[in-house]
Design an enzyme around this catalytic site. Structure first.
Site, mmCIF file in Angstrom:
data_model
loop_
_atom_site.group_PDB
_atom_site.id
_atom_site.type_symbol
_atom_site.label_atom_id
_atom_site.label_comp_id
_atom_site.label_asym_id
_atom_site.label_seq_id
_atom_site.Cartn_x
_atom_site.Cartn_y
_atom_site.Cartn_z
ATOM 1 N N ASP A 266 -70.184 92.256 -4.840
ATOM 2 C CA ASP A 266 -71.358 91.840 -5.581
ATOM 3 C C ASP A 266 -72.028 93.020 -6.267
ATOM 4 O O ASP A 266 -72.208 94.086 -5.660
ATOM 5 C CB ASP A 266 -72.354 91.176 -4.612
ATOM 6 C CG ASP A 266 -73.657 90.801 -5.278
ATOM 7 O OD1 ASP A 266 -73.634 89.908 -6.137
ATOM 8 O OD2 ASP A 266 -74.689 91.415 -4.935
ATOM 9 N N GLU A 302 -68.142 92.287 -9.553
ATOM 10 C CA GLU A 302 -69.199 91.905 -10.476
ATOM 11 C C GLU A 302 -69.816 93.202 -10.955
ATOM 12 O O GLU A 302 -70.259 94.015 -10.140
ATOM 13 C CB GLU A 302 -70.260 91.038 -9.792
ATOM 14 C CG GLU A 302 -71.380 90.652 -10.758
ATOM 15 C CD GLU A 302 -72.618 90.114 -10.070
ATOM 16 O OE1 GLU A 302 -73.356 89.357 -10.727
ATOM 17 O OE2 GLU A 302 -72.859 90.454 -8.899
#
Length: 609
Positions: A266, A302
């Protein structure tokens, strides 16, 4: 088969009996271990060890609950606990990782070019919201044509519901979903169906409730770097070696002990690490040199910074660091095209959105070093046209892009209904690995809202903060409009986000599901077998409202995609020779292809010579 990842942290069963407990707590002189058993509570002093460690071996069998006392007034859970049955403030539980007997001995993973991803939130995917309930739905996904499940974070978070990005016990599957063995059974069953399983993990911050590390281990954070969550995790400051090892072991733990096929990291743009190698590179190397030697293991990023360097391949086409990245650029271009919205970060895609979509489909990133208005006019991104399409995961919906809206509306609920099917076909037939967000396959009517379950003081701050965040938008400028935004802390907000599979009995949802299945079957039969070995990206052109994208596939055949995102029909244009894989509102017309509004044509041209 039985698997256990050896860790220098936490509770580890010993071959000769007993359990070794280890805690890195350089901020305190004395640490005690509290054990809860049938005979009551026992307390033992941990022995100080070099470099801030404290450890002791005690008689504690699997199922024993324990805490560390780092002062007379503070008892804390194990930051490396494998399970926390009473949530983040309660005791940890000793787990025997070898108690689960795996059935997937022959599983070696799947090559990345076969990936068709499906992102799901365990709690909202089924009415029960458990690992076991999600496991029962896996055959449906395999039959649809999905080849990889991507779970939103499951690390233990405070309360009964959360997106997962507020986790504070990174090694413990949240007890609201089930026990560790339930998660292992989900992965085991997925492998039996030919499904990869990826896990979303968070190494850029800890959640705001239940993180006790500041109290006894301030060295875990580096105050020289400031983030939206406070001082950054210490990947590059003094005493960073143990912190880096903590995250590297966490990655190896999920892949080795739970047999996940990959991780999605993330917001790596929010990881503050000025050292070399960067922690992302260190994790990638550990996975490649560890479990990656025996089976296919994939690392997905990401990264709003669009740093193509992490996606580079070597001369033989092998991944050097990350396998792929979520490509927000392609989503944003699609969103502007389909909805006309240009607020916030969509402003960067308001001008010539069709050309920006073409660049994303052909070259990966839209922003490859150009100034971005949303980033204050600073250059964003690095050149990506030389990367293979498999380096970019494409999507029209994700938890972020749906859930970060005030009312959690899905894209198909906002889009021009004439044009949205064209986007779906482009997504599922382009060479990039496509990803669906749970429920997208049948155009679910349920929203996906932001939800959490914090303590009273923090809960009120989160509710007001979220409503104030949307105050800059015209639709929520007045307080009454903001008050209509669902309260993230209410159980009803979570319940409203749960999928309703009974919708699939209705004609429109059933037809959508059949369309997705047909497109994925076509992809599996005609496109996927030709993807291995693809080099760089493709090329694109825009003619009025029609987008042309062309790729040379791994077997030297050429894939041509034509999509009319206009409201009027497109006149015939020269058509390449080859198989018409897909014609939606499109037809052959003399020497060319004619596309109605929203029409799509996908043509496979055989290799020349």
């Amino acid at each position: 088969m039985r698997h256990a990842h050896p860790m220098p942290f936490g509770a580890s069963l010993q071959p000769g009996g007993g359990t070794r407990f280890r805690l890195w707590a350089p901020g305190v002189a004395q640490v005690d271990l509290e054990l809860e058993g049938k005979a009551g509570r026992a307390r033992l002093a941990l022995d100080p060890a070099p470099d801030g460690w404290h450890e002791v071996t005690a008689e504690a069998s699997p199922g024993t609950r324990y805490r560390f006392r780092v002062g007379e007034s503070l008892a804390v859970p194990d930051p490396a606990a494998r399970f926390a049955p009473q949530d983040v403030h309660g005791p940890s539980e000793v787990i025997d990782p070898r108690a689960y007997d795996w059935r997937d001995e022959g599983w070696r993973g799947r090559p990345w070019h076969e990936a068709v991803l499906y992102e799901l939130h365990v709690g909202a995917f089924t009415p029960e919201g458990t690992f076991a309930a999600a496991r029962a739905r896996l055959p449906e996904l395999a039959a649809l044509g999905i080849t990889a499940i991507e779970l939103m974070p499951v690390a233990d978070f405070p309360g009964a519901r959360n997106w997962g990005y507020d986790g504070v016990l990174p090694f413990a599957p949240d007890a609201s979903y089930g026990r560790p063995e339930d998660l292992k059974a989900l992965v085991d069953d997925a492998h039996a169906l030919g499904l990869m399983v990826l896990l979303d993990v968070v190494y850029n911050h800890f959640g705001p409730e239940g993180n006790y590390l500041h109290a006894y281990c301030p060295e875990f954070f580096n105050p020289a770097h400031h983030t939206p969550w406070g001082a950054a995790i210490n990947f590059d400051g003094p005493d960073n070696a143990t912190v880096r090892a903590y995250c590297i072991h966490n990655a190896l733990y999920w892949i080795g002990e739970f047999r996940f096929d990959g991780l999605r990291l993330d917001a790596v743009h929010a990881i503050r690490d000025d050292s070399s190698p960067h922690i992302v590179e260190s994790i990638a190397q550990a996975l490649r040199e560890g479990p990656g030697r025996e089976r296919a293991v994939h690392l997905v990023l990401e990264n709003e910074a669009n740093q193509a360097r992490y996606l580079a391949r070597d001369a033989a086409g092998r991944v050097r660091c990350a396998t792929a990245q979520w490509n927000d650029d392609v989503h944003h271009a699609w969103h502007v095209l389909l909805t006309g919205e240009t607020d916030g970060y969509y402003a960067d895609y308001a001008e010539a959105p069709l050309a920006r979509l073409g660049r994303a489909l052909a070259e990966g990133f839209v922003y490859q070093g150009e100034p971005s208005a949303f980033s204050g006019g600073r250059p964003r991104g690095e050149p990506s046209a030389g990367l293979p399409p498999q380096a970019f995961i494409h999507f029209t919906q994700t938890h972020d892009q749906v859930g970060n809206r005030a009312m959690g509306e899905r894209l198909h609920a906002q889009s021009d209904p004439l044009l949205e099917p064209a986007a779906l076909a482009c997504l599922l037939l382009a060479p990039q690995p496509p990803m669906l967000f749970m429920g997208e396959e049948w155009a679910a009517s349920t929203p996906f809202l932001f939800f959490c379950d914090f303590g009273p003081e923090l809960a009120e701050a989160v509710t007001q903060g979220r409503r104030g965040e949307f105050g800059r938008f015209a639709a929520f400028a007045d307080p009454q409009a903001q008050a209509r935004i669902p309260d993230p802390n209410l159980a009803a907000t979570f319940e409203a986000s749960k999928l309703k599979r009974e919708e699939c009995q209705r004609a429109t949802h059933r037809e959508r599901l059949a369309r997705v299945a047909a497109l994925l079957a076509l992809r599996a039969k005609e496109i996927v077998p030709r993807l291995a070995g693809m080099g760089g990206g493709g090329r694109f052109a825009v003619a009025g409202d029609v987008l042309h994208v062309h790729w040379t596939l791994g077997d030297a055949s050429r894939l041509h995609l034509f999509a009319n995102f206009g409201r009027t029909d497109a006149a015939p244009r020269p058509a390449p020779a080859g198989a018409r894989l897909h014609l939606h509102a499109a037809r052959d017309a003399g020497e060319g292809l004619a596309l109605d509004a929203g029409g799509v044509a996908c043509v496979l041209e055989p290799a020349r010579g």
